[in-house]
Enzyme design. Structure first.
Site, mmCIF file in Angstrom:
data_model
loop_
_atom_site.group_PDB
_atom_site.id
_atom_site.type_symbol
_atom_site.label_atom_id
_atom_site.label_comp_id
_atom_site.label_asym_id
_atom_site.label_seq_id
_atom_site.Cartn_x
_atom_site.Cartn_y
_atom_site.Cartn_z
ATOM 1 N N GLY A 42 0.657 -1.124 -0.010
ATOM 2 C CA GLY A 42 0.570 0.125 -0.241
ATOM 3 C C GLY A 42 0.644 1.953 -0.107
ATOM 4 O O GLY A 42 0.521 2.284 -0.631
ATOM 5 N N THR A 99 2.535 2.114 -3.458
ATOM 6 C CA THR A 99 1.617 2.053 -4.732
ATOM 7 C C THR A 99 0.039 2.448 -5.245
ATOM 8 O O THR A 99 -0.743 2.283 -5.587
ATOM 9 C CB THR A 99 1.680 1.279 -5.825
ATOM 10 O OG1 THR A 99 1.049 0.109 -5.348
ATOM 11 C CG2 THR A 99 2.551 0.564 -6.026
ATOM 12 N N ARG A 100 -0.755 2.469 -3.378
ATOM 13 C CA ARG A 100 -1.937 2.930 -3.437
ATOM 14 C C ARG A 100 -2.266 3.949 -4.064
ATOM 15 O O ARG A 100 -2.864 4.062 -4.821
ATOM 16 C CB ARG A 100 -2.186 3.046 -2.265
ATOM 17 C CG ARG A 100 -3.522 3.688 -2.007
ATOM 18 C CD ARG A 100 -3.843 3.745 -0.140
ATOM 19 N NE ARG A 100 -3.954 2.076 0.976
ATOM 20 C CZ ARG A 100 -4.544 1.086 0.957
ATOM 21 N NH1 ARG A 100 -5.545 1.158 -0.094
ATOM 22 N NH2 ARG A 100 -3.840 0.622 0.982
ATOM 23 N N GLY A 142 -1.386 -7.568 11.985
ATOM 24 C CA GLY A 142 -1.607 -8.863 12.522
ATOM 25 C C GLY A 142 -0.774 -9.178 12.266
ATOM 26 O O GLY A 142 0.291 -9.000 11.266
ATOM 27 N N GLU A 197 -0.168 -13.453 1.266
ATOM 28 C CA GLU A 197 -1.191 -13.031 0.294
ATOM 29 C C GLU A 197 -0.278 -14.007 -1.015
ATOM 30 O O GLU A 197 -1.504 -14.311 -1.206
ATOM 31 C CB GLU A 197 -1.663 -12.002 -0.055
ATOM 32 C CG GLU A 197 -2.643 -10.772 0.985
ATOM 33 C CD GLU A 197 -2.825 -9.760 0.484
ATOM 34 O OE1 GLU A 197 -3.309 -9.032 0.838
ATOM 35 O OE2 GLU A 197 -2.216 -9.035 -0.925
#
Length: 997
Positions: free
Chosen positions: A38, A41-42, A70, A104
């Site tokens: 994030g 490149t957000r 987390g 992810e």
């Protein structure tokens, strides 16, 4: 996606992450999952990527909340990964520092391995080797993770990074982001095809239309600007197909617009509202400052001129709508495409679309599949108990998707008894939702066109176009333009066999309109097509409101008194099976067209005033005389009383200055005929088998408008001392067909040479010894001299050096049972036949004349030697591969040699004729041609040749009809039917291929 920084306490963030997931869309499926860091490149690259995906209608998972650090990924995020179809991994400088990103990535790799979903890596500001070989920030980040996490977990992350880094992807360093993002989106769309999340899962039969439309659009032509029209009847799926096509190809354009319902948009918002919607969809901008149509037009044309745009207008129903939008291909940028969906093909042609595609109804297979998906939620019938009912319903809806969906959904989860009840109700009263949708199709019809639509719906579906046009023209409906309008609006179609076809649901709509109007106006039935409706009308004394009756195949009884009370009747058609009882005291003076087979009364009502009558057809009637005295018949064009065996006189039946066709064939008791006719009108006169007619009216031979004259078997007229031979034919300059066979004539006037338009001439059965020259009859294509038993020499015949296009299917020459012909004349027959056949073949080859076959029957004792394929038998085998594979073959000549002799028992077989069948067979499939041989007229045994030439096209049709397109060997057989005992014998048969050179 990942939006936290380097997380050291992943576990503590789970609850907060679950809370954040409440902001996600309700859907559980996504097209794309984007994993990114994030803080890198957000607000730059990733934001632009999400915008590009959104503009193309691609649903991408995104969360814009700041997530607390987390230890593990929330279940909602795992579900988003699992439900996505394609993964985009954006590797940036700090990607590997996020444990969230790495988790992810690990889950994405696991999903990819299980399901084969696509993974697309993007190297934003790092080199692929840095990721793959763990250099720079990546080696530092992974080393840091080993201080806090299980080494096995970190090793899995290393494997995942290396695997994705080895895939082909996009290198963004020092590259223009806009262009590269477009390439990424195009690749995503390419992998999807057009199966985005928003598409319904019950679409059936759409792939072929979409593929055909893509061909029409010429999408590979990037410089052209094309417009394509989509038309078809209401409910056939035009909008569905246009929507799917739009979803499939829109990614290829810089700007896209789909106006769902132009007609309704114009109704509520006017052209300015549509223009604002075009600008909003193509440019993503609101244009509230536009206040007039002129400014809207200028802005659209100036802004879209430089864009490759896709514009779809759905449900255009007026040409003015397209004119006011002024969005023509010439004002759009290169590569643009315009798609217009409209029920009226005339509007599309007026817009000058480059291609027009008509959506057809579903075939049987697709109809069944769509119905089953709606009625059973399956791809097939769930139980054999529903099979018959399913097919009964599908027969009614006849492939119309709208009707299939509505009825299938209605019948879902219902019992067999409920299905049966619904089917009965459907036959009696079609579904309201379907009828309401279809009724939009007839809005805007002019009054006359609506009358034509209702007449076809009630009476003429499946009838020959020529016949229907004639009836409607008699009714004053101007059908040439009226039928064209209905075809353009997809309300009817004209089949390849020239029959008018109307979809069953549209037919029910038309009949429902008649019935509803009747109920609203105290059952003022305007049209009656079933006997039960006649009974309803009679029982309620509503006969005076009936305008048209067509009854056929109905054996019920119709009371003549009811017809007598129908004062507004304009059209009356009663076929053979309709029985009319009672007393016919009156007929409507509004009648324009009457076709009443086996008319049971001996006169027409004396009160009938046929001022408006255009055609009167009383075939096989019981009539003795039309009416007493004269009637005024100013509009009568056709009078057909053929086979009215009790008709005795036609003396001054009325003033009919516009009479064009008079048919009295088979009126065997007719003695006297008087005509009061303007000689410039009559073109057709048939007096065949009027055996007791004592005189042919002299005025007939002065009718210079006459084209067809048939006085076959009117021999009594020529025994009259006043008319012992045929009068001069010099004035009949327009004659094209003449039949004067079996009139007992011994001489033929030499004025026949003046009949320069003559094409068909039948002189058979007369007592000619010689005939005058016919060399000047350059258009003659058919001549019959059969049963001229005293004829000694053939007349001079035309050489056919320049034969014209022939509208007849059959042409040729018949010289049969002419026993007095000299031997030299027999040889001449063969020479003339060869010459004529050669000229016919050349005519068919060079001028594309429409003769499908040419036929000759001539004297001959042996088959010509040039038939190199012949056999002394009744059959021979043919290998058709030559005509299929050799384009130089233009046709085939078949020859049959047969002999005939006098009947042994002529009295017993007086009415019988032998029939020779020439058949082509393959297995159980047969196609045959025939000639009749009247052996009762034969006095001596003789041998004849029957030669038939089939063009390449007609013989190919024969092969197709017998299922032999694969060029298997076939059998040509000659047989005698309906007269095996009539002294006819087949000697041999053969064939010859004809080549173009």
């Amino acid at each position: 996606m990942a939006s936290s920084s380097n997380d050291s306490t992943i576990e503590s963030s789970c609850n907060n992450f679950s809370s954040a997931m409440n902001t996600l869309p309700n859907t559980n499926d996504y097209d794309v999952f984007v994993s990114f860091r994030g803080k890198d490149t957000r607000h730059s690259f990733t934001d632009h990527l999400f915008g590009a995906l959104r503009r193309k209608g691609i649903l991408a998972f995104r969360d814009d909340t700041a997530l607390i650090r987390g230890k593990s990924i929330a279940p909602e995020l795992l579900r988003a990964i699992e439900s996505s179809k394609i993964y985009v991994i954006v590797f940036s400088e700090n990607y590997a520092s996020s444990t969230w990103c790495l988790q992810e990535l690990e889950n994405i790799i696991q999903c990819e391995q299980r399901s084969g979903k696509g993974v697309l890596p993007v190297f934003y500001d790092v080199d692929p080797s840095v990721v793959r070989l763990e250099r720079g920030y990546y080696v530092e980040a992974l080393a840091e993770h080993e201080n806090y996490h299980d080494p096995e977990l970190v090793q899995r992350w290393r494997v995942a990074l290396a695997k994705v880094a080895n895939l082909a992807g996009w290198h963004m360093r020092n590259m223009p982001q806009y262009e590269e993002i477009e390439k990424i989106v195009q690749e995503i769309i390419r992998r999807f095809g057009y199966k985005f999340s928003c598409l319904a899962n019950d679409l059936v039969g759409t792939l072929t239309p979409i593929a055909e439309l893509e061909k029409c659009l010429l999408l590979n032509s990037i410089s052209d600007v094309r417009a394509v029209g989509i038309c078809g009847m209401g409910g056939v799926g035009k909008t569905t197909i246009a929507s799917l096509l739009y979803g499939k190809i829109s990614h290829q354009f810089n700007a896209c617009c789909f106006i769902d319902d132009v007609s309704q948009f114009f109704k509520y918002y006017g052209p300015l509202g549509v223009q604002k919607q075009i600008l909003h969809q193509t440019l993503g901008e609101e244009h509230k400052q536009i206040y007039n149509h002129y400014d809207g037009t200028n802005l659209i044309q100036s802004r879209l001129r430089r864009l490759k745009a896709l514009i779809v207008f759905d449900n255009v129903d007026q040409s003015e709508q397209l004119e006011k939008l002024a969005l023509y291909p010439k004002v759009l940028g290169e590569g643009s495409r315009v798609i217009i969906v409209c029920r009226d093909s005339h509007i599309l042609k007026e817009y000058e679309v480059d291609a027009l595609y008509k959506v057809q109804t579903l075939n049987d297979t697709n109809s069944l599949q769509l119905f089953c998906r709606k009625a059973f939620k399956l791809d097939n019938i769930k139980s054999v108990r529903y099979k018959e009912l399913t097919h009964d319903i599908l027969n009614i809806v006849d492939g119309l998707p709208l009707a299939i969906k509505v009825l299938g959904s209605f019948l879902f989860d219902r019992t067999i008894s409920e299905w049966r009840s619904a089917l009965i109700r459907l036959k009696e009263n079609p579904n309201k939702d379907i009828m309401d949708a279809l009724q939009l199709s007839i809005y805007g019809l002019e009054k006359v066109e609506l009358q034509i639509f209702l007449d076809i719906a009630c009476f003429f579906d499946g009838k020959e176009e020529k016949y229907v046009k004639n009836v409607l023209n008699c009714c004053g409906f101007h059908p040439d333009i009226g039928l064209r309008v209905l075809v353009d609006k997809s309300l009817i179609s004209i089949s390849d066999e020239s029959k008018i076809e109307m979809h069953g649901m549209l037919k029910e709509l038309g009949r429902k309109i008649v019935q509803e109007n009747s109920k609203k106006e105290a059952r003022k039935w305007s049209r009656l097509w079933l006997h039960k409706y006649c009974y309803d009308v009679m029982s309620e004394n509503m006969e005076k409101n009936v305008e048209a009756i067509v009854l056929e195949g109905d054996t019920e009884i119709l009371m003549a008194e009811a017809l007598s009370n129908m004062s507004r009747l304009r059209l009356l058609i009663l076929k053979d099976d309709v029985k009319v009882l009672g007393s016919l005291t009156n007929l409507s003076n509004q009648l324009r067209y009457v076709e009443w087979n086996v008319y049971p009364f001996i006169y027409f009502p004396s009160s009938f005033q046929p001022d408006r009558l255009v055609e009167l057809i009383l075939v096989g009637s019981n009539i003795k005389q039309l009416w007493e005295g004269k009637k005024n018949l100013p509009n009568l064009r056709i009078l057909d009383l053929s086979h009215s065996k009790n008709l005795s006189q036609m003396s001054a039946f009325g003033e009919a200055p516009n009479l064009e066709r008079l048919n009295l064939e088979g009126c065997v008791k007719l003695v006297q005929l008087e005509l009061s006719i303007d000689p410039i009108k009559l073109v057709f006169l048939n007096l065949k088998n009027c055996k007791n007619l004592i005189c042919i009216p002299n005025g007939i031979f002065d009718l210079n408008s006459l084209e067809n004259l048939n006085i076959c078997s009117c021999s009594t007229a020529f025994t009259n001392p006043r008319l012992s031979e045929l009068p001069s034919l010099a004035n009949l300059s327009c004659l094209r067909e003449v039949d004067i066979s079996f009139c007992g004539l011994s001489q033929l006037t030499d004025t026949i040479r003046y009949l320069s338009c003559l094409q068909r001439l039948n002189l058979g059965g007369n007592n000619f010894v010689t005939l005058p020259s016919m060399r000047e009859l350059s258009k003659l294509v058919y001549l019959s001299l059969e049963h001229c038993k005293l004829l000694e020499a053939l007349p001079d015949l035309p050489l056919h050096a320049a034969i014209e296009r022939n509208e007849y299917l059959r042409a040729g020459m018949y010289i049969f049972n002419c026993p007095k012909l000299l031997e030299s004349e027999t040889k001449r027959c063969s020479d003339i036949t060869c010459s004529w056949m050669k000229q016919f073949i050349l005519a068919n080859q060079e001028s594309f004349a429409s003769s499908h076959w040419i036929e000759f029957v001539i004297p001959g004792i042996e088959m010509p030697s040039w038939f190199n394929d012949q056999k002394m038998a009744t059959s021979i085998r043919i290998d058709p591969s030559l005509i299929i594979h050799n384009n130089n073959v233009i046709g085939i000549v078949c020859c049959v040699l047969f002999s005939t002799g006098p009947n042994d028992e002529p009295s017993r077989t007086k009415e019988r004729k032998a029939v020779l069948h020439l058949s082509f067979q393959r297995g159980d499939f047969v196609d045959h041609y025939r000639i009749q041989v009247h052996t009762n007229l034969i006095m001596v045994r003789s041998t004849h040749m029957w030669l038939t030439y089939f063009t390449r096209e007609s013989f190919s049709n024969i092969l197709r009809d017998i299922g032999n397109e694969a060029a298997d060997e076939i059998r040509m057989e000659v047989s005698i039917v309906e007269g095996e005992d009539l002294n006819v014998e087949v000697k041999n048969c053969g064939y010859l291929w004809i080549f173009s050179d």
